[in-house]
Design a protein around this motif. Structure first.
Motif, PDB file in Angstrom:
ATOM      1  N   LEU A 115     -11.656  15.989  42.806  1.00 40.10           N
ATOM      2  CA  LEU A 115     -12.978  16.351  42.323  1.00 40.10           C
ATOM      3  C   LEU A 115     -12.793  17.069  40.989  1.00 40.10           C
ATOM      4  O   LEU A 115     -11.723  17.639  40.725  1.00 40.10           O
ATOM      5  CB  LEU A 115     -13.743  17.218  43.332  1.00 40.10           C
ATOM      6  CG  LEU A 115     -13.277  18.633  43.649  1.00 40.10           C
ATOM      7  CD1 LEU A 115     -13.703  19.630  42.556  1.00 40.10           C
ATOM      8  CD2 LEU A 115     -13.843  19.092  44.982  1.00 40.10           C
ATOM      9  N   HIS A 116     -13.794  16.985  40.137  1.00 33.68           N
ATOM     10  CA  HIS A 116     -13.728  17.639  38.833  1.00 33.68           C
ATOM     11  C   HIS A 116     -15.153  17.880  38.347  1.00 33.68           C
ATOM     12  O   HIS A 116     -16.111  17.417  38.947  1.00 33.68           O
ATOM     13  CB  HIS A 116     -12.967  16.747  37.828  1.00 33.68           C
ATOM     14  CG  HIS A 116     -13.636  15.443  37.599  1.00 33.68           C
ATOM     15  ND1 HIS A 116     -13.399  14.335  38.403  1.00 33.68           N
ATOM     16  CD2 HIS A 116     -14.598  15.079  36.726  1.00 33.68           C
ATOM     17  CE1 HIS A 116     -14.159  13.347  37.993  1.00 33.68           C
ATOM     18  NE2 HIS A 116     -14.916  13.773  36.991  1.00 33.68           N
ATOM     19  N   PHE A 117     -15.236  18.613  37.236  1.00 30.65           N
ATOM     20  CA  PHE A 117     -16.540  19.018  36.728  1.00 30.65           C
ATOM     21  C   PHE A 117     -16.743  18.574  35.279  1.00 30.65           C
ATOM     22  O   PHE A 117     -15.776  18.366  34.544  1.00 30.65           O
ATOM     23  CB  PHE A 117     -16.659  20.563  36.749  1.00 30.65           C
ATOM     24  CG  PHE A 117     -16.581  21.178  38.115  1.00 30.65           C
ATOM     25  CD1 PHE A 117     -15.343  21.442  38.704  1.00 30.65           C
ATOM     26  CD2 PHE A 117     -17.732  21.502  38.817  1.00 30.65           C
ATOM     27  CE1 PHE A 117     -15.255  22.013  39.981  1.00 30.65           C
ATOM     28  CE2 PHE A 117     -17.653  22.084  40.080  1.00 30.65           C
ATOM     29  CZ  PHE A 117     -16.419  22.337  40.659  1.00 30.65           C
ATOM     30  N   HIS A 118     -18.035  18.484  34.871  1.00 26.62           N
ATOM     31  CA  HIS A 118     -18.416  18.299  33.463  1.00 26.62           C
ATOM     32  C   HIS A 118     -19.412  19.399  33.172  1.00 26.62           C
ATOM     33  O   HIS A 118     -20.259  19.706  34.015  1.00 26.62           O
ATOM     34  CB  HIS A 118     -19.057  16.922  33.250  1.00 26.62           C
ATOM     35  CG  HIS A 118     -18.156  15.785  33.637  1.00 26.62           C
ATOM     36  ND1 HIS A 118     -17.372  15.116  32.728  1.00 26.62           N
ATOM     37  CD2 HIS A 118     -17.891  15.225  34.856  1.00 26.62           C
ATOM     38  CE1 HIS A 118     -16.676  14.171  33.360  1.00 26.62           C
ATOM     39  NE2 HIS A 118     -16.970  14.227  34.650  1.00 26.62           N
ATOM     40  N   TRP A 119     -19.321  20.012  31.999  1.00 28.03           N
ATOM     41  CA  TRP A 119     -20.236  21.101  31.678  1.00 28.03           C
ATOM     42  C   TRP A 119     -20.441  21.205  30.175  1.00 28.03           C
ATOM     43  O   TRP A 119     -19.751  20.540  29.390  1.00 28.03           O
ATOM     44  CB  TRP A 119     -19.712  22.432  32.247  1.00 28.03           C
ATOM     45  CG  TRP A 119     -18.395  22.872  31.692  1.00 28.03           C
ATOM     46  CD1 TRP A 119     -18.189  23.657  30.594  1.00 28.03           C
ATOM     47  CD2 TRP A 119     -17.084  22.545  32.197  1.00 28.03           C
ATOM     48  NE1 TRP A 119     -16.836  23.833  30.379  1.00 28.03           N
ATOM     49  CE2 TRP A 119     -16.139  23.175  31.354  1.00 28.03           C
ATOM     50  CE3 TRP A 119     -16.617  21.787  33.286  1.00 28.03           C
ATOM     51  CZ2 TRP A 119     -14.752  23.072  31.555  1.00 28.03           C
ATOM     52  CZ3 TRP A 119     -15.240  21.673  33.492  1.00 28.03           C
ATOM     53  CH2 TRP A 119     -14.338  22.320  32.635  1.00 28.03           C
ATOM     54  N   SER A 166     -24.540  18.103  31.970  1.00 26.66           N
ATOM     55  CA  SER A 166     -24.402  17.021  32.950  1.00 26.66           C
ATOM     56  C   SER A 166     -24.198  15.704  32.210  1.00 26.66           C
ATOM     57  O   SER A 166     -24.476  15.601  31.010  1.00 26.66           O
ATOM     58  CB  SER A 166     -25.646  16.939  33.835  1.00 26.66           C
ATOM     59  OG  SER A 166     -26.792  16.562  33.077  1.00 26.66           O
ATOM     60  N   GLU A 167     -23.675  14.711  32.931  1.00 27.83           N
ATOM     61  CA  GLU A 167     -23.459  13.384  32.326  1.00 27.83           C
ATOM     62  C   GLU A 167     -24.684  12.509  32.576  1.00 27.83           C
ATOM     63  O   GLU A 167     -25.257  11.940  31.644  1.00 27.83           O
ATOM     64  CB  GLU A 167     -22.207  12.750  32.931  1.00 27.83           C
ATOM     65  CG  GLU A 167     -20.952  13.585  32.625  1.00 27.83           C
ATOM     66  CD  GLU A 167     -19.712  12.759  32.484  1.00 27.83           C
ATOM     67  OE1 GLU A 167     -19.254  12.205  33.492  1.00 27.83           O
ATOM     68  OE2 GLU A 167     -19.217  12.631  31.354  1.00 27.83           O
ATOM     69  N   HIS A 168     -25.124  12.419  33.837  1.00 27.31           N
ATOM     70  CA  HIS A 168     -26.367  11.691  34.113  1.00 27.31           C
ATOM     71  C   HIS A 168     -27.540  12.587  33.746  1.00 27.31           C
ATOM     72  O   HIS A 168     -27.432  13.816  33.789  1.00 27.31           O
ATOM     73  CB  HIS A 168     -26.406  11.273  35.594  1.00 27.31           C
ATOM     74  CG  HIS A 168     -25.404  10.206  35.908  1.00 27.31           C
ATOM     75  ND1 HIS A 168     -24.102  10.491  36.266  1.00 27.31           N
ATOM     76  CD2 HIS A 168     -25.499   8.855  35.841  1.00 27.31           C
ATOM     77  CE1 HIS A 168     -23.450   9.355  36.443  1.00 27.31           C
ATOM     78  NE2 HIS A 168     -24.263   8.340  36.190  1.00 27.31           N
ATOM     79  N   LEU A 226     -20.778  17.826  39.121  1.00 25.88           N
ATOM     80  CA  LEU A 226     -19.552  17.796  39.933  1.00 25.88           C
ATOM     81  C   LEU A 226     -19.343  16.356  40.386  1.00 25.88           C
ATOM     82  O   LEU A 226     -20.294  15.705  40.846  1.00 25.88           O
ATOM     83  CB  LEU A 226     -19.744  18.728  41.135  1.00 25.88           C
ATOM     84  CG  LEU A 226     -18.843  18.559  42.349  1.00 25.88           C
ATOM     85  CD1 LEU A 226     -17.382  18.803  41.987  1.00 25.88           C
ATOM     86  CD2 LEU A 226     -19.292  19.526  43.446  1.00 25.88           C
ATOM     87  N   HIS A 227     -18.148  15.833  40.211  1.00 25.36           N
ATOM     88  CA  HIS A 227     -17.811  14.483  40.652  1.00 25.36           C
ATOM     89  C   HIS A 227     -16.724  14.517  41.711  1.00 25.36           C
ATOM     90  O   HIS A 227     -15.655  15.103  41.501  1.00 25.36           O
ATOM     91  CB  HIS A 227     -17.313  13.642  39.456  1.00 25.36           C
ATOM     92  CG  HIS A 227     -18.394  13.305  38.485  1.00 25.36           C
ATOM     93  ND1 HIS A 227     -18.141  12.946  37.168  1.00 25.36           N
ATOM     94  CD2 HIS A 227     -19.733  13.274  38.624  1.00 25.36           C
ATOM     95  CE1 HIS A 227     -19.282  12.697  36.559  1.00 25.36           C
ATOM     96  NE2 HIS A 227     -20.265  12.881  37.415  1.00 25.36           N
ATOM     97  N   LEU A 228     -17.014  13.893  42.867  1.00 27.08           N
ATOM     98  CA  LEU A 228     -16.004  13.743  43.916  1.00 27.08           C
ATOM     99  C   LEU A 228     -15.611  12.272  43.928  1.00 27.08           C
ATOM    100  O   LEU A 228     -16.445  11.406  44.214  1.00 27.08           O
ATOM    101  CB  LEU A 228     -16.558  14.183  45.274  1.00 27.08           C
ATOM    102  CG  LEU A 228     -16.894  15.673  45.372  1.00 27.08           C
ATOM    103  CD1 LEU A 228     -18.397  15.878  45.492  1.00 27.08           C
ATOM    104  CD2 LEU A 228     -16.198  16.323  46.553  1.00 27.08           C
ATOM    105  N   PHE A 273     -16.039   4.583  34.889  1.00 28.04           N
ATOM    106  CA  PHE A 273     -15.526   5.917  34.572  1.00 28.04           C
ATOM    107  C   PHE A 273     -16.259   6.392  33.324  1.00 28.04           C
ATOM    108  O   PHE A 273     -16.547   5.585  32.430  1.00 28.04           O
ATOM    109  CB  PHE A 273     -14.022   5.843  34.272  1.00 28.04           C
ATOM    110  CG  PHE A 273     -13.161   5.682  35.492  1.00 28.04           C
ATOM    111  CD1 PHE A 273     -12.357   4.556  35.641  1.00 28.04           C
ATOM    112  CD2 PHE A 273     -13.140   6.650  36.487  1.00 28.04           C
ATOM    113  CE1 PHE A 273     -11.554   4.408  36.773  1.00 28.04           C
ATOM    114  CE2 PHE A 273     -12.344   6.498  37.609  1.00 28.04           C
ATOM    115  CZ  PHE A 273     -11.550   5.376  37.744  1.00 28.04           C
ATOM    116  N   THR A 274     -16.525   7.698  33.240  1.00 29.71           N
ATOM    117  CA  THR A 274     -17.237   8.218  32.058  1.00 29.71           C
ATOM    118  C   THR A 274     -16.249   8.690  30.983  1.00 29.71           C
ATOM    119  O   THR A 274     -16.643   9.299  29.988  1.00 29.71           O
ATOM    120  CB  THR A 274     -18.140   9.399  32.446  1.00 29.71           C
ATOM    121  OG1 THR A 274     -17.301  10.462  32.945  1.00 29.71           O
ATOM    122  CG2 THR A 274     -19.150   8.982  33.501  1.00 29.71           C
ATOM    123  N   THR A 275     -14.945   8.435  31.234  1.00 31.39           N
ATOM    124  CA  THR A 275     -13.947   8.698  30.179  1.00 31.39           C
ATOM    125  C   THR A 275     -13.012   7.491  30.172  1.00 31.39           C
ATOM    126  O   THR A 275     -13.015   6.718  31.142  1.00 31.39           O
ATOM    127  CB  THR A 275     -13.083   9.956  30.489  1.00 31.39           C
ATOM    128  OG1 THR A 275     -12.221   9.647  31.584  1.00 31.39           O
ATOM    129  CG2 THR A 275     -13.945  11.147  30.839  1.00 31.39           C
TER     130      THR A 275
HETATM  131 ZN    ZN Z   1     -16.425  12.953  36.068  1.00 36.23          ZN
END
Ligand code: ZN
Ligand code: L9B
Length: 254
Positions: free
Chosen positions: A99-103, A111-113, A124-126, A191-193
């Motif tokens: 799991l990881h985060f974007h901020w 957030s990404e979405h 938070l992405h799991l 994937f967003t990266t």
């Molecule tokens: Zn992510």
């Protein structure tokens, strides 16, 4: 292997910081199933055949937490069906891997979405993979290989936040981070990266979890430089929204 993947393998980051440049090394970044996207109520389709999802996580599966210079990540033992996600739009069980985060650099974005124009302070992405494939790297090459459960982070100034306690990582059950309602949107994306592979069944929870400002400050206190380098704050590790093209976003709720 392409120069990019070799560069990646050697840890030479090729201005990955510029999302509009990614397609030069990863052409799929300009694909038709990229993530994140805007979710607008007017274009969402209520699908009453969507099942509820269930997470059965073993707290003992949590291994380590680390700042890899791009995010704060917790990794789990995924050598067998120990912590799994099932139901919802998924055809079977998927194994929790990390799991990881974007901020963002402030509470008004990160957030990404984006939901009806609303940006949350974080996301938070799991990440789970389909064990019908021999391993994770095989799964990332398959349309049904990966499932990511996404949970928005909303900052509340006043309220004592939910996961204020410093949970020791040897026994950490990520399901304590879930909001009350399991209502979700789902669509097929990437994937967003980099490598931006289009292998992800996204399950995005409608309700955010509440975090405190100092929780967000902790994430913003992470740095993206190595120990011996001048401090560069790790913030704004989110990708801008991508075109939805001909994809349907389904909702599990009316
Ligand atoms: Zn992510
Ligand atoms: N923001 S995300 O959940 O889409 C995500 C998860 C994991 C990676 C890194 C691994 C990619 C290939 O092994 C990159 C992006």
């Amino acid at each position: 292997a392409s120069t990019a993947s070799l560069a990646n393998h050697l840890g030479i980051s090729h201005n990955v910081s510029r999302p509009d440049q990614w397609h030069k090394y990863y052409p799929i970044a300009k694909g038709r199933h990229q993530s994140p996207i805007e979710i607008n109520n007017k274009e969402v389709h209520y699908d009453r055949s969507l099942l509820p999802w269930f997470a059965s996580y073993d707290p003992g599966a949590a291994k380590t937490i680390l700042n890899n210079g791009k995010t704060c990540r917790v990794v789990f033992d995924d050598s067998f069906d120990r912590s799994v996600l099932r139901g919802g739009p998924l055809p079977g069980v998927y194994r929790l891997r990390q799991l990881h985060f974007h901020w963002g650099s402030s509470d008004d974005h990160g957030s990404e979405h984006v939901v009806n124009g609303v940006r949350y302070a974080g996301e938070l992405h799991l990440l789970h993979w389909n064990p019908k494939y021999s391993n994770y790297l095989d799964a990332v090459r398959r349309a049904d290989g990966i499932a990511v459960l996404a949970i928005f982070l909303q900052v509340s100034r006043s309220m004592k936040c939910l996961f204020g306690k410093e949970a020791p990582f040897p026994n950490f059950d990520p399901s304590i981070l879930f909001p009350k309602s399991h209502d979700y949107w789902t669509y097929h994306g990437s994937f967003t990266t980099p490598p931006c592979e289009e292998c992800i069944t996204w399950i995005i929870l409608r309700d955010p979890i509440i975090v405190s400002s100092d929780q967000m400050a902790k994430l913003r206190s992470l740095s993206k430089n190595a120990e011996n380098e001048p401090n560069l704050p790790l913030v704004d590790n989110w990708r801008p929204t991508q075109p939805r093209y001909f994809r349907m976003v389904s909702a599990s709720f009316l």
